[in-house]
Design a protein around this motif. Sequence first.
Motif, PDB file in Angstrom:
ATOM      1  N   GLN A 149      -0.777  10.630   2.095  1.00  0.00           N
ATOM      2  CA  GLN A 149      -0.393   9.482   2.920  1.00  0.00           C
ATOM      3  C   GLN A 149      -1.332   8.304   2.667  1.00  0.00           C
ATOM      4  N   LEU A 150      -2.619   8.568   2.546  1.00  0.00           N
ATOM      5  CA  LEU A 150      -3.576   7.488   2.262  1.00  0.00           C
ATOM      6  C   LEU A 150      -3.279   6.834   0.916  1.00  0.00           C
ATOM      7  N   TYR A 151      -3.082   7.670  -0.103  1.00  0.00           N
ATOM      8  CA  TYR A 151      -2.794   7.136  -1.434  1.00  0.00           C
ATOM      9  C   TYR A 151      -1.513   6.302  -1.441  1.00  0.00           C
ATOM     10  N   TRP A 152      -0.482   6.849  -0.776  1.00  0.00           N
ATOM     11  CA  TRP A 152       0.790   6.135  -0.758  1.00  0.00           C
ATOM     12  C   TRP A 152       0.654   4.803  -0.033  1.00  0.00           C
ATOM     13  N   TRP A 153       0.012   4.770   1.115  1.00  0.00           N
ATOM     14  CA  TRP A 153      -0.137   3.523   1.864  1.00  0.00           C
ATOM     15  C   TRP A 153      -1.045   2.531   1.140  1.00  0.00           C
ATOM     16  N   ARG A 154      -2.061   3.012   0.462  1.00  0.00           N
ATOM     17  CA  ARG A 154      -2.887   2.099  -0.329  1.00  0.00           C
ATOM     18  C   ARG A 154      -2.029   1.435  -1.401  1.00  0.00           C
ATOM     19  N   TRP A 155      -1.219   2.249  -2.098  1.00  0.00           N
ATOM     20  CA  TRP A 155      -0.315   1.709  -3.113  1.00  0.00           C
ATOM     21  C   TRP A 155       0.673   0.724  -2.494  1.00  0.00           C
ATOM     22  N   LYS A 156       1.295   1.094  -1.388  1.00  0.00           N
ATOM     23  CA  LYS A 156       2.316   0.266  -0.732  1.00  0.00           C
ATOM     24  C   LYS A 156       1.731  -1.072  -0.283  1.00  0.00           C
ATOM     25  N   LEU A 157       0.570  -1.039   0.319  1.00  0.00           N
ATOM     26  CA  LEU A 157      -0.052  -2.275   0.817  1.00  0.00           C
ATOM     27  C   LEU A 157      -0.429  -3.192  -0.336  1.00  0.00           C
ATOM     28  N   ARG A 158      -0.907  -2.631  -1.437  1.00  0.00           N
ATOM     29  CA  ARG A 158      -1.235  -3.454  -2.607  1.00  0.00           C
ATOM     30  C   ARG A 158       0.032  -4.012  -3.251  1.00  0.00           C
ATOM     31  N   ALA A 159       1.066  -3.199  -3.348  1.00  0.00           N
ATOM     32  CA  ALA A 159       2.318  -3.619  -3.990  1.00  0.00           C
ATOM     33  C   ALA A 159       2.994  -4.736  -3.214  1.00  0.00           C
ATOM     34  N   ASP A 160       2.920  -4.669  -1.903  1.00  0.00           N
ATOM     35  CA  ASP A 160       3.558  -5.687  -1.065  1.00  0.00           C
ATOM     36  C   ASP A 160       2.722  -6.949  -0.946  1.00  0.00           C
ATOM     37  N   GLY A 161       1.480  -6.914  -1.373  1.00  0.00           N
ATOM     38  CA  GLY A 161       0.604  -8.074  -1.233  1.00  0.00           C
ATOM     39  C   GLY A 161       0.018  -8.114   0.159  1.00  0.00           C
ATOM     40  N   PRO A 162      -0.778  -9.160   0.412  1.00  0.00           N
ATOM     41  CA  PRO A 162      -1.414  -9.258   1.734  1.00  0.00           C
ATOM     42  C   PRO A 162      -0.367  -9.418   2.831  1.00  0.00           C
TER      43      PRO A 162
END
Length: 110
Positions: A34-47
């Motif tokens: 879950q941490l890895y996925w959310w880190r990826w998702k937050l970076r992919a979506d931008g700030p």
Amino acid sequence: MATRAEWAERVERWQRSGLSAEKFARREGYKPKQLYWWRWKLRADGPSRSSPSGEAPSFLPVHVVTDASPIAPEPIEIALPNGRVVRVRPGFDPATLERVLALAAEETSC
């Protein structure tokens, strides 16, 4: 179910902790994936539009300076079809420029 802002805050805490995803997730009670996925998702979506903590963004004061350049502005060059070039410095008089351009555009020698 946690919100995007909550996951952003969790990922931020994980990264600040210096712990591996496995150790941090175990301590907090969720899966490392879950941490890895959310880190990826937050970076992919931008700030995000709001900060992870939910606080409104803060703004810094701005001071507008009208002319910070110590270098004098370059003159404008007008190349006429007859090969003559007229250089105009900032602050010119438009009526005078109009007369100069009319004279320079003539085919007779200046």
